[in-house]
Design a protein around this motif. Structure first.
Motif, PDB file in Angstrom:
ATOM      1  N   LEU A   1      55.376  15.040  18.790  1.00 19.84           N
ATOM      2  CA  LEU A   1      55.390  13.715  19.553  1.00 19.84           C
ATOM      3  C   LEU A   1      56.382  12.702  18.728  1.00 19.84           C
ATOM      4  O   LEU A   1      56.883  11.998  19.526  1.00 19.84           O
ATOM      5  CB  LEU A   1      54.188  13.255  19.992  1.00 19.84           C
ATOM      6  CG  LEU A   1      54.036  11.978  20.865  1.00 19.84           C
ATOM      7  CD1 LEU A   1      54.696  12.346  22.172  1.00 19.84           C
ATOM      8  CD2 LEU A   1      52.363  11.629  21.210  1.00 19.84           C
ATOM      9  N   HIS A   2      55.954  12.336  17.507  1.00 21.64           N
ATOM     10  CA  HIS A   2      56.820  11.700  16.807  1.00 21.64           C
ATOM     11  C   HIS A   2      58.274  11.772  17.090  1.00 21.64           C
ATOM     12  O   HIS A   2      58.928  10.761  17.112  1.00 21.64           O
ATOM     13  CB  HIS A   2      56.324  11.634  15.181  1.00 21.64           C
ATOM     14  CG  HIS A   2      56.806  10.631  14.189  1.00 21.64           C
ATOM     15  ND1 HIS A   2      56.735  10.899  12.948  1.00 21.64           N
ATOM     16  CD2 HIS A   2      57.778   9.867  14.402  1.00 21.64           C
ATOM     17  CE1 HIS A   2      57.361   9.963  12.436  1.00 21.64           C
ATOM     18  NE2 HIS A   2      57.936   9.289  13.076  1.00 21.64           N
ATOM     19  N   LEU A   3      58.770  13.063  16.923  1.00 26.20           N
ATOM     20  CA  LEU A   3      60.181  13.193  16.963  1.00 26.20           C
ATOM     21  C   LEU A   3      60.905  13.123  18.527  1.00 26.20           C
ATOM     22  O   LEU A   3      61.697  12.617  18.787  1.00 26.20           O
ATOM     23  CB  LEU A   3      60.418  14.681  16.494  1.00 26.20           C
ATOM     24  CG  LEU A   3      60.364  14.867  15.166  1.00 26.20           C
ATOM     25  CD1 LEU A   3      60.010  16.550  14.637  1.00 26.20           C
ATOM     26  CD2 LEU A   3      61.258  14.255  14.402  1.00 26.20           C
ATOM     27  N   TRP A   4      59.776  13.371  19.378  1.00 23.96           N
ATOM     28  CA  TRP A   4      60.166  13.176  20.789  1.00 23.96           C
ATOM     29  C   TRP A   4      60.398  11.723  20.925  1.00 23.96           C
ATOM     30  O   TRP A   4      61.449  11.248  21.559  1.00 23.96           O
ATOM     31  CB  TRP A   4      59.192  13.564  21.608  1.00 23.96           C
ATOM     32  CG  TRP A   4      58.953  15.177  21.817  1.00 23.96           C
ATOM     33  CD1 TRP A   4      59.796  16.114  21.254  1.00 23.96           C
ATOM     34  CD2 TRP A   4      58.171  15.954  22.832  1.00 23.96           C
ATOM     35  NE1 TRP A   4      59.319  17.187  21.539  1.00 23.96           N
ATOM     36  CE2 TRP A   4      58.357  17.124  22.681  1.00 23.96           C
ATOM     37  CE3 TRP A   4      56.976  15.369  23.680  1.00 23.96           C
ATOM     38  CZ2 TRP A   4      57.507  18.191  23.160  1.00 23.96           C
ATOM     39  CZ3 TRP A   4      56.087  16.279  24.280  1.00 23.96           C
ATOM     40  CH2 TRP A   4      56.403  17.766  23.896  1.00 23.96           C
TER      41      TRP A   4
ATOM     42  N   PRO B   1      54.026  21.862  25.883  1.00 28.41           N
ATOM     43  CA  PRO B   1      54.762  22.338  24.488  1.00 28.41           C
ATOM     44  C   PRO B   1      56.072  22.893  24.819  1.00 28.41           C
ATOM     45  O   PRO B   1      56.397  23.702  25.620  1.00 28.41           O
ATOM     46  CB  PRO B   1      53.640  23.677  24.454  1.00 28.41           C
ATOM     47  CG  PRO B   1      52.434  23.290  25.241  1.00 28.41           C
ATOM     48  CD  PRO B   1      52.824  22.472  26.504  1.00 28.41           C
ATOM     49  N   GLN B   2      56.993  22.492  23.915  1.00 26.90           N
ATOM     50  CA  GLN B   2      58.307  22.780  23.881  1.00 26.90           C
ATOM     51  C   GLN B   2      58.774  22.350  22.515  1.00 26.90           C
ATOM     52  O   GLN B   2      58.509  21.485  21.936  1.00 26.90           O
ATOM     53  CB  GLN B   2      59.040  22.179  25.070  1.00 26.90           C
ATOM     54  CG  GLN B   2      59.074  20.650  25.291  1.00 26.90           C
ATOM     55  CD  GLN B   2      59.625  20.107  26.542  1.00 26.90           C
ATOM     56  OE1 GLN B   2      60.712  20.537  26.740  1.00 26.90           O
ATOM     57  NE2 GLN B   2      58.856  19.238  27.160  1.00 26.90           N
ATOM     58  N   SER B   3      60.068  22.974  22.423  1.00 28.65           N
ATOM     59  CA  SER B   3      60.553  22.350  20.953  1.00 28.65           C
ATOM     60  C   SER B   3      61.190  21.095  21.066  1.00 28.65           C
ATOM     61  O   SER B   3      61.619  20.706  22.189  1.00 28.65           O
ATOM     62  CB  SER B   3      61.365  23.785  20.316  1.00 28.65           C
ATOM     63  OG  SER B   3      62.709  23.513  21.285  1.00 28.65           O
ATOM     64  N   VAL B   4      61.348  20.389  19.986  1.00 30.20           N
ATOM     65  CA  VAL B   4      62.068  19.042  20.011  1.00 30.20           C
ATOM     66  C   VAL B   4      63.642  19.358  20.397  1.00 30.20           C
ATOM     67  O   VAL B   4      64.434  18.792  21.288  1.00 30.20           O
ATOM     68  CB  VAL B   4      62.233  18.545  18.347  1.00 30.20           C
ATOM     69  CG1 VAL B   4      63.414  17.405  18.282  1.00 30.20           C
ATOM     70  CG2 VAL B   4      60.964  18.347  18.075  1.00 30.20           C
TER      71      VAL B   4
ATOM     72  N   ILE C   1      65.434  17.490  10.456  1.00 31.60           N
ATOM     73  CA  ILE C   1      66.131  18.397  11.187  1.00 31.60           C
ATOM     74  C   ILE C   1      66.702  17.803  12.327  1.00 31.60           C
ATOM     75  O   ILE C   1      66.017  17.165  13.205  1.00 31.60           O
ATOM     76  CB  ILE C   1      65.405  19.592  11.619  1.00 31.60           C
ATOM     77  CG1 ILE C   1      64.307  20.262  10.359  1.00 31.60           C
ATOM     78  CG2 ILE C   1      66.035  20.766  12.293  1.00 31.60           C
ATOM     79  CD1 ILE C   1      63.248  21.112  10.793  1.00 31.60           C
ATOM     80  N   ARG C   2      67.795  18.137  12.541  1.00 29.35           N
ATOM     81  CA  ARG C   2      68.883  17.586  13.720  1.00 29.35           C
ATOM     82  C   ARG C   2      67.827  17.949  15.091  1.00 29.35           C
ATOM     83  O   ARG C   2      67.439  19.172  15.222  1.00 29.35           O
ATOM     84  CB  ARG C   2      70.167  17.990  13.778  1.00 29.35           C
ATOM     85  CG  ARG C   2      70.963  17.333  12.828  1.00 29.35           C
ATOM     86  CD  ARG C   2      72.420  17.952  12.905  1.00 29.35           C
ATOM     87  NE  ARG C   2      73.178  18.018  14.086  1.00 29.35           N
ATOM     88  CZ  ARG C   2      73.917  17.111  14.593  1.00 29.35           C
ATOM     89  NH1 ARG C   2      74.071  16.042  13.619  1.00 29.35           N
ATOM     90  NH2 ARG C   2      74.416  17.053  15.575  1.00 29.35           N
ATOM     91  N   PHE C   3      67.728  17.115  15.886  1.00 29.33           N
ATOM     92  CA  PHE C   3      67.027  17.258  17.060  1.00 29.33           C
ATOM     93  C   PHE C   3      67.386  18.517  17.862  1.00 29.33           C
ATOM     94  O   PHE C   3      66.676  19.371  18.283  1.00 29.33           O
ATOM     95  CB  PHE C   3      67.154  15.918  18.070  1.00 29.33           C
ATOM     96  CG  PHE C   3      66.655  14.576  17.484  1.00 29.33           C
ATOM     97  CD1 PHE C   3      65.472  14.728  17.042  1.00 29.33           C
ATOM     98  CD2 PHE C   3      67.490  13.571  17.535  1.00 29.33           C
ATOM     99  CE1 PHE C   3      64.828  13.561  16.460  1.00 29.33           C
ATOM    100  CE2 PHE C   3      66.973  12.625  17.244  1.00 29.33           C
ATOM    101  CZ  PHE C   3      65.805  12.264  16.446  1.00 29.33           C
TER     102      PHE C   3
ATOM    103  N   ALA D   1      57.146  22.287  17.883  1.00 23.25           N
ATOM    104  CA  ALA D   1      57.079  22.563  19.444  1.00 23.25           C
ATOM    105  C   ALA D   1      55.572  22.287  20.064  1.00 23.25           C
ATOM    106  O   ALA D   1      55.338  22.920  21.112  1.00 23.25           O
ATOM    107  CB  ALA D   1      57.589  23.850  19.741  1.00 23.25           C
ATOM    108  N   SER D   2      54.706  21.916  19.410  1.00 24.40           N
ATOM    109  CA  SER D   2      53.327  21.724  19.806  1.00 24.40           C
ATOM    110  C   SER D   2      53.005  20.409  20.571  1.00 24.40           C
ATOM    111  O   SER D   2      53.617  19.358  20.513  1.00 24.40           O
ATOM    112  CB  SER D   2      52.442  21.547  18.606  1.00 24.40           C
ATOM    113  OG  SER D   2      52.544  22.822  17.778  1.00 24.40           O
TER     114      SER D   2
END
Length: 313
Positions: free
Chosen positions: A23-26, A95-98, A129-131, A138-139
């Protein structure tokens, strides 16, 4: 609203650390969209997200002669996009990858006439890691994200009450997606010495502009691997002599590694009067900064605001 939801929900870090990291990365993806399209505002105040009645939102973002906004809806579990032309579309939060979330978000915006290219490298995270390439994170536990938002709701309303007791320059209560924390900052009105920079994942120019003036800043952070515990914090920049030795609210302490006062979230959640304890922490740590820093308290402070009542002068 589910009346069974605890007012101050459990936020045990280990129970949702993988969701938190994703979620932080999203939020960084959405935050960078706002950052890219919005004119620069002092102290990066054009970049954060804000607590809403359903989650975290950008507020209006300019696009040509129109505006749009993006919201993480943790009630309906969707990412919602709305434009001033009346269009509204959404993506499910699941649930899905960044990488998948990034591509889906950019494509959704493009389908609504919003073309934007952001810097893909995450900020303020270890081993970024680049988005578009991140398929490790992915959690997504919807219930955990909802609990986090409910905790933000409580922190946001107490922070806003605290903010009302200050006449000087003060930030909005806003959520920084880089450090993944809700924050509110008071300013003495004086310039600060040039910040040395060196904050991992942030350009020195950004850090130096953010800390161009003396501050007392407080916030709420859900934790990370280096500090795996949700907590409220408060610090001063520059830190005045004697600041860390001042008496503050019960249950709080000065963390010499972090360089700030800490009040564990659990201590607040389990208190008989959580709001009062948190407000005491915000107030006493501010007083510690203001008194040791020589702020003009008589000119800067006022009583806390009361709904429907004009501030006396």
């Amino acid at each position: 609203m589910n009346s069974a939801d605890p007012v101050w929900p459990d936020l045990t870090y280990s129970a949702w650390s993988e969701t938190l990291a994703t979620l932080h990365l999203w939020t960084q993806i959405v935050g960078k969209i706002r950052l890219t399209l919005t004119p620069w505002l002092n102290h990066s105040w054009h970049a954060p997200l804000y607590v809403t009645a359903r989650g975290l939102g950008t507020s209006p973002i300019p696009i040509g002669t129109e505006i749009f906004e993006i919201e993480f809806d943790f009630v309906g579990q969707r990412l919602a996009v709305r434009t001033s032309r009346g269009a509204e579309r959404s993506l499910p939060l699941r649930p899905q990858s960044v990488a998948d979330f990034y591509r889906a978000t950019i494509d959704l915006l493009a389908s609504m006439g919003v073309a934007v290219a952001i810097k893909e490298t995450p900020n303020e995270v270890p081993n970024p890691i680049r988005f578009s390439e991140d398929r490790i994170h992915a959690s997504y536990d919807a219930a955990a994200a909802h609990r986090f938002w409910r905790a933000l709701v409580q922190a946001d309303r107490v922070f806003k009450l605290f903010r009302s007791g200050f006449l000087g320059k003060a930030s909005p209560v806003h959520f920084f997606w880089g450090s993944f924390d809700l924050a509110v900052t008071r300013f003495s009105g004086r310039r600060a010495p040039l910040h040395p920079g060196g904050v991992p994942g942030l350009p020195d120019a950004v850090v130096r502009e953010a800390y161009s003036h003396e501050v007392s800043s407080a916030g709420f952070w859900p934790g990370a691997e280096a500090f795996p515990r949700a907590a409220f914090y408060s610090y001063a920049y520059p830190e005045p002599a004697g600041f860390r030795d001042r008496p503050v609210a019960p249950g709080s302490y000065f963390d010499t590694t972090l360089g700030e006062f800490i009040l564990p979230y659990d201590t607040v959640a389990q208190a008989g009067q959580p709001d009062a304890l948190l407000l005491d922490f915000l107030s006493t740590t501010y007083v510690a900064a203001a008194e040791t820093g020589g702020w003009d308290r008589a000119a800067l402070e006022c009583p806390l605001g009361v709904p429907g009542r004009v501030r006396p002068i």
